[in-house]
Design an enzyme around this catalytic site. Structure first.
Site, PDB file in Angstrom:
ATOM      1  N   ASP A  11       0.838  -1.204   0.000  1.00 10.59           N
ATOM      2  CA  ASP A  11       0.000   0.000   0.000  1.00 10.59           C
ATOM      3  C   ASP A  11       0.875   1.257   0.000  1.00 10.59           C
ATOM      4  O   ASP A  11       2.026   1.222   0.436  1.00 10.59           O
ATOM      5  CB  ASP A  11      -0.882   0.044   1.257  1.00 10.59           C
TER       6      ASP A  11
HETATM    7  N1  URA Z   1      -1.750  -5.849   3.693  1.00  8.16           N
HETATM    8  C1  URA Z   1      -2.145  -4.570   3.757  1.00  8.16           C
HETATM    9  O1  URA Z   1      -3.180  -4.259   4.316  1.00  8.16           O
HETATM   10  N2  URA Z   1      -1.352  -3.642   3.155  1.00  8.16           N
HETATM   11  C2  URA Z   1      -0.189  -3.923   2.549  1.00  8.16           C
HETATM   12  O2  URA Z   1       0.490  -3.023   2.047  1.00  8.16           O
HETATM   13  C3  URA Z   1       0.214  -5.262   2.504  1.00  8.16           C
HETATM   14  C4  URA Z   1      -0.585  -6.219   3.081  1.00  8.16           C
END
Ligand code: URA
Length: 261
Positions: free
Chosen positions: A104
Protein backbone atom coordinates in the site's frame (compact mmCIF):
# COMPACT_ATOMS: atom_id res chain seq x y z
CA UNK A 1 18.20 -28.21 -21.27
CA UNK A 2 14.83 -26.88 -20.23
CA UNK A 3 11.29 -26.84 -21.46
CA UNK A 4 10.77 -24.04 -23.97
CA UNK A 5 7.63 -22.67 -22.29
CA UNK A 6 9.52 -22.50 -18.97
CA UNK A 7 12.39 -20.64 -20.62
CA UNK A 8 9.96 -18.12 -22.14
CA UNK A 9 8.33 -17.55 -18.75
CA UNK A 10 11.73 -17.18 -17.10
CA UNK A 11 12.64 -14.60 -19.73
CA UNK A 12 9.59 -12.60 -18.64
CA UNK A 13 7.98 -13.00 -22.07
CA UNK A 14 4.73 -14.41 -20.67
CA UNK A 15 3.38 -16.75 -18.02
CA UNK A 16 3.99 -20.45 -18.72
CA UNK A 17 0.42 -20.90 -19.94
CA UNK A 18 0.61 -17.86 -22.22
CA UNK A 19 4.02 -19.04 -23.46
CA UNK A 20 2.38 -22.31 -24.51
CA UNK A 21 -0.29 -20.34 -26.34
CA UNK A 22 2.44 -18.39 -28.16
CA UNK A 23 4.00 -21.70 -29.19
CA UNK A 24 0.68 -23.12 -30.38
CA UNK A 25 0.10 -19.94 -32.39
CA UNK A 26 3.37 -20.60 -34.24
CA UNK A 27 5.03 -17.43 -32.95
CA UNK A 28 8.10 -19.08 -31.38
CA UNK A 29 11.17 -20.08 -33.40
CA UNK A 30 14.20 -22.06 -32.24
CA UNK A 31 17.24 -21.88 -34.52
CA UNK A 32 15.05 -20.60 -37.31
CA UNK A 33 12.42 -23.37 -37.02
CA UNK A 34 8.92 -22.67 -35.74
CA UNK A 35 8.26 -24.82 -32.67
CA UNK A 36 4.59 -25.56 -31.93
CA UNK A 37 5.05 -28.75 -29.98
CA UNK A 38 4.39 -28.31 -26.27
CA UNK A 39 7.07 -30.02 -24.22
CA UNK A 40 9.90 -29.06 -26.61
CA UNK A 41 13.19 -28.41 -24.87
CA UNK A 42 15.94 -25.87 -25.52
CA UNK A 43 19.47 -25.19 -24.43
CA UNK A 44 19.34 -21.53 -23.37
CA UNK A 45 23.12 -21.25 -23.71
CA UNK A 46 23.24 -22.44 -27.35
CA UNK A 47 19.91 -22.17 -29.08
CA UNK A 48 18.70 -19.03 -30.79
CA UNK A 49 15.18 -18.44 -29.52
CA UNK A 50 12.92 -15.88 -31.19
CA UNK A 51 9.41 -14.59 -30.75
CA UNK A 52 7.88 -13.33 -33.99
CA UNK A 53 11.41 -13.32 -35.38
CA UNK A 54 12.83 -11.17 -32.53
CA UNK A 55 15.79 -12.81 -30.86
CA UNK A 56 15.74 -13.29 -27.08
CA UNK A 57 19.02 -12.86 -25.29
CA UNK A 58 20.99 -16.12 -25.25
CA UNK A 59 23.07 -15.13 -22.28
CA UNK A 60 19.90 -14.54 -20.37
CA UNK A 61 20.81 -12.87 -17.11
CA UNK A 62 17.86 -12.28 -14.92
CA UNK A 63 17.86 -9.35 -12.61
CA UNK A 64 16.79 -9.42 -8.98
CA UNK A 65 16.66 -6.34 -6.77
CA UNK A 66 15.35 -5.60 -3.32
CA UNK A 67 13.94 -2.17 -2.56
CA UNK A 68 13.16 -0.71 0.86
CA UNK A 69 9.95 1.03 -0.13
CA UNK A 70 9.44 4.12 2.00
CA UNK A 71 5.92 5.03 3.14
CA UNK A 72 4.23 7.53 0.80
CA UNK A 73 5.29 5.77 -2.42
CA UNK A 74 2.99 4.10 -4.96
CA UNK A 75 3.97 0.60 -6.10
CA UNK A 76 3.82 1.41 -9.81
CA UNK A 77 6.42 2.37 -12.39
CA UNK A 78 4.66 5.68 -13.09
CA UNK A 79 1.90 7.65 -11.38
CA UNK A 80 -0.48 9.83 -13.39
CA UNK A 81 -1.17 11.86 -10.20
CA UNK A 82 2.53 12.69 -9.85
CA UNK A 83 2.98 10.96 -6.49
CA UNK A 84 6.36 9.38 -5.71
CA UNK A 85 6.41 5.92 -7.31
CA UNK A 86 8.82 3.02 -7.70
CA UNK A 87 9.76 4.23 -11.19
CA UNK A 88 11.47 7.25 -9.56
CA UNK A 89 14.17 4.89 -8.23
CA UNK A 90 14.75 3.06 -11.51
CA UNK A 91 17.23 3.94 -14.22
CA UNK A 92 18.39 2.33 -17.48
CA UNK A 93 20.91 0.16 -15.69
CA UNK A 94 18.14 -1.68 -13.83
CA UNK A 95 16.70 -2.89 -17.15
CA UNK A 96 13.01 -3.73 -17.49
CA UNK A 97 12.21 -4.88 -13.99
CA UNK A 98 8.83 -4.96 -12.28
CA UNK A 99 7.73 -5.02 -8.64
CA UNK A 100 6.74 -8.45 -7.29
CA UNK A 101 3.25 -7.61 -6.04
CA UNK A 102 2.30 -4.46 -4.19
CA UNK A 103 2.54 -2.66 -0.92
CA UNK A 104 0.00 0.00 0.00
CA UNK A 105 0.95 3.66 -0.43
CA UNK A 106 1.51 4.06 3.31
CA UNK A 107 3.14 0.64 3.90
CA UNK A 108 6.92 0.44 4.00
CA UNK A 109 9.41 -2.36 3.64
CA UNK A 110 10.70 -5.08 1.36
CA UNK A 111 9.69 -5.10 -2.28
CA UNK A 112 11.41 -7.35 -4.79
CA UNK A 113 11.85 -6.19 -8.38
CA UNK A 114 12.77 -8.54 -11.19
CA UNK A 115 12.39 -9.39 -14.86
CA UNK A 116 11.88 -13.09 -13.99
CA UNK A 117 8.23 -13.53 -14.89
CA UNK A 118 8.15 -17.15 -13.78
CA UNK A 119 9.41 -16.28 -10.31
CA UNK A 120 6.84 -13.49 -9.95
CA UNK A 121 4.13 -15.94 -10.85
CA UNK A 122 5.26 -18.50 -8.28
CA UNK A 123 5.63 -15.96 -5.49
CA UNK A 124 2.25 -14.34 -6.04
CA UNK A 125 -0.08 -17.19 -7.01
CA UNK A 126 -2.35 -17.90 -4.01
CA UNK A 127 -2.22 -21.65 -4.68
CA UNK A 128 1.49 -21.78 -3.78
CA UNK A 129 0.66 -20.35 -0.33
CA UNK A 130 4.06 -18.78 0.26
CA UNK A 131 4.07 -17.17 3.75
CA UNK A 132 4.22 -13.35 3.93
CA UNK A 133 5.00 -11.73 7.27
CA UNK A 134 4.23 -8.17 8.31
CA UNK A 135 4.95 -6.22 11.46
CA UNK A 136 1.93 -4.06 12.19
CA UNK A 137 1.64 -1.27 14.71
CA UNK A 138 -1.95 -1.53 15.91
CA UNK A 139 -4.07 0.57 18.22
CA UNK A 140 -4.37 -0.88 21.72
CA UNK A 141 -3.11 -4.20 23.01
CA UNK A 142 -4.73 -7.19 21.31
CA UNK A 143 -5.44 -9.92 23.87
CA UNK A 144 -4.17 -13.48 23.28
CA UNK A 145 -7.79 -14.39 22.45
CA UNK A 146 -7.98 -11.65 19.81
CA UNK A 147 -4.74 -12.85 18.19
CA UNK A 148 -6.04 -16.42 18.30
CA UNK A 149 -9.13 -15.28 16.39
CA UNK A 150 -6.87 -14.13 13.54
CA UNK A 151 -5.47 -17.66 13.27
CA UNK A 152 -8.88 -19.32 13.57
CA UNK A 153 -10.36 -17.04 10.92
CA UNK A 154 -12.14 -13.68 10.85
CA UNK A 155 -14.77 -12.22 8.56
CA UNK A 156 -13.63 -9.10 6.71
CA UNK A 157 -15.73 -6.00 6.02
CA UNK A 158 -16.67 -7.44 2.58
CA UNK A 159 -18.11 -10.56 4.28
CA UNK A 160 -15.26 -12.80 3.11
CA UNK A 161 -13.22 -14.95 5.49
CA UNK A 162 -9.48 -14.57 6.10
CA UNK A 163 -7.10 -16.55 8.23
CA UNK A 164 -3.56 -15.97 9.48
CA UNK A 165 -0.83 -18.59 9.73
CA UNK A 166 0.34 -16.93 12.94
CA UNK A 167 -0.16 -13.72 14.93
CA UNK A 168 2.28 -12.90 17.71
CA UNK A 169 2.91 -9.81 19.85
CA UNK A 170 6.33 -8.28 19.19
CA UNK A 171 6.52 -5.04 21.24
CA UNK A 172 3.92 -3.69 23.63
CA UNK A 173 3.95 0.12 23.87
CA UNK A 174 1.89 2.38 26.17
CA UNK A 175 -1.17 2.74 23.98
CA UNK A 176 -0.27 0.59 20.95
CA UNK A 177 1.46 -2.64 20.04
CA UNK A 178 3.58 -4.10 17.28
CA UNK A 179 2.27 -7.48 16.15
CA UNK A 180 3.84 -9.94 13.68
CA UNK A 181 1.20 -11.36 11.36
CA UNK A 182 1.89 -14.09 8.80
CA UNK A 183 -0.58 -14.76 5.99
CA UNK A 184 -0.34 -16.78 2.79
CA UNK A 185 -2.12 -14.54 0.32
CA UNK A 186 -2.03 -10.97 -0.90
CA UNK A 187 -5.60 -9.72 -1.02
CA UNK A 188 -6.21 -5.96 -1.14
CA UNK A 189 -5.53 -4.34 2.28
CA UNK A 190 -5.62 -7.82 3.80
CA UNK A 191 -3.55 -7.16 6.92
CA UNK A 192 -5.31 -3.88 7.68
CA UNK A 193 -8.74 -5.45 7.24
CA UNK A 194 -7.86 -8.44 9.43
CA UNK A 195 -6.80 -6.21 12.32
CA UNK A 196 -9.87 -4.06 11.74
CA UNK A 197 -11.95 -7.24 12.17
CA UNK A 198 -10.58 -7.78 15.69
CA UNK A 199 -11.03 -4.12 16.67
CA UNK A 200 -7.35 -3.08 16.56
CA UNK A 201 -6.85 -0.84 13.51
CA UNK A 202 -3.41 -0.69 11.91
CA UNK A 203 -1.52 2.57 12.52
CA UNK A 204 1.50 1.64 10.42
CA UNK A 205 2.59 -1.40 8.50
CA UNK A 206 6.07 -2.74 7.77
CA UNK A 207 7.23 -5.75 5.73
CA UNK A 208 10.74 -6.62 6.97
CA UNK A 209 11.36 -9.15 4.19
CA UNK A 210 9.76 -10.55 1.05
CA UNK A 211 10.23 -14.28 0.42
CA UNK A 212 13.03 -14.23 3.02
CA UNK A 213 14.94 -11.30 1.43
CA UNK A 214 15.40 -8.77 4.21
CA UNK A 215 15.61 -4.97 4.28
CA UNK A 216 16.50 -4.81 7.97
CA UNK A 217 20.01 -3.50 7.26
CA UNK A 218 18.84 -1.07 4.58
CA UNK A 219 17.39 2.43 4.72
CA UNK A 220 14.08 3.57 3.21
CA UNK A 221 14.58 4.35 -0.48
CA UNK A 222 17.58 2.03 -0.84
CA UNK A 223 17.66 -0.40 -3.76
CA UNK A 224 20.29 -3.09 -4.22
CA UNK A 225 20.88 -6.19 -6.32
CA UNK A 226 20.46 -9.50 -4.51
CA UNK A 227 23.60 -11.40 -3.56
CA UNK A 228 24.22 -14.85 -5.09
CA UNK A 229 23.15 -16.43 -1.81
CA UNK A 230 19.93 -14.45 -1.73
CA UNK A 231 19.17 -15.47 -5.34
CA UNK A 232 19.56 -19.11 -4.37
CA UNK A 233 17.25 -18.64 -1.37
CA UNK A 234 14.69 -16.75 -3.44
CA UNK A 235 14.53 -19.46 -6.09
CA UNK A 236 14.25 -22.17 -3.45
CA UNK A 237 11.37 -20.31 -1.78
CA UNK A 238 9.63 -19.68 -5.10
CA UNK A 239 9.93 -23.32 -6.15
CA UNK A 240 8.54 -24.49 -2.80
CA UNK A 241 11.68 -26.39 -1.77
CA UNK A 242 12.10 -24.20 1.30
CA UNK A 243 9.99 -21.91 3.45
CA UNK A 244 11.11 -18.28 3.69
CA UNK A 245 12.98 -17.70 6.96
CA UNK A 246 10.97 -15.50 9.33
CA UNK A 247 12.57 -12.05 9.44
CA UNK A 248 11.24 -9.75 12.15
CA UNK A 249 12.23 -6.20 13.06
CA UNK A 250 10.91 -2.66 13.16
CA UNK A 251 11.07 -0.02 10.43
CA UNK A 252 14.10 2.26 10.60
CA UNK A 253 12.49 5.17 12.48
CA UNK A 254 10.59 3.01 14.96
CA UNK A 255 13.79 1.07 15.68
CA UNK A 256 15.43 4.37 16.62
CA UNK A 257 17.73 4.95 13.61
CA UNK A 258 17.78 8.17 11.67
CA UNK A 259 17.11 8.08 7.95
CA UNK A 260 19.46 9.29 5.25
CA UNK A 261 18.98 8.94 1.50
N1 URA B 1 -1.75 -5.85 3.69
C1 URA B 1 -2.14 -4.57 3.76
O1 URA B 1 -3.18 -4.26 4.32
N2 URA B 1 -1.35 -3.64 3.16
C2 URA B 1 -0.19 -3.92 2.55
O2 URA B 1 0.49 -3.02 2.05
C3 URA B 1 0.21 -5.26 2.50
C4 URA B 1 -0.58 -6.22 3.08
Amino acid sequence: MERLHKYLARAGVASRRKAEQLMLAGRVQVNGQTVCQLGSVVDAGRDEICIDGHKLSLALQQRYFIFYKPPGVVTTLADPQGRPCIGDWLSKEHGRIYPVGRLDYDTEGALLLTDDGDLVNRLLRPRFKIPRSYVAKVRGKPSPAALRRLCEGVVLSDGKPAVALSAKPYRILKANSWVVLTVTEGRYHLVKRMFEAIGHPVLSLFRPAQAGISVLKMYPGQMRALTEEECVLLKAVASGTCQPPLVVGLPVRAAGFSVGK
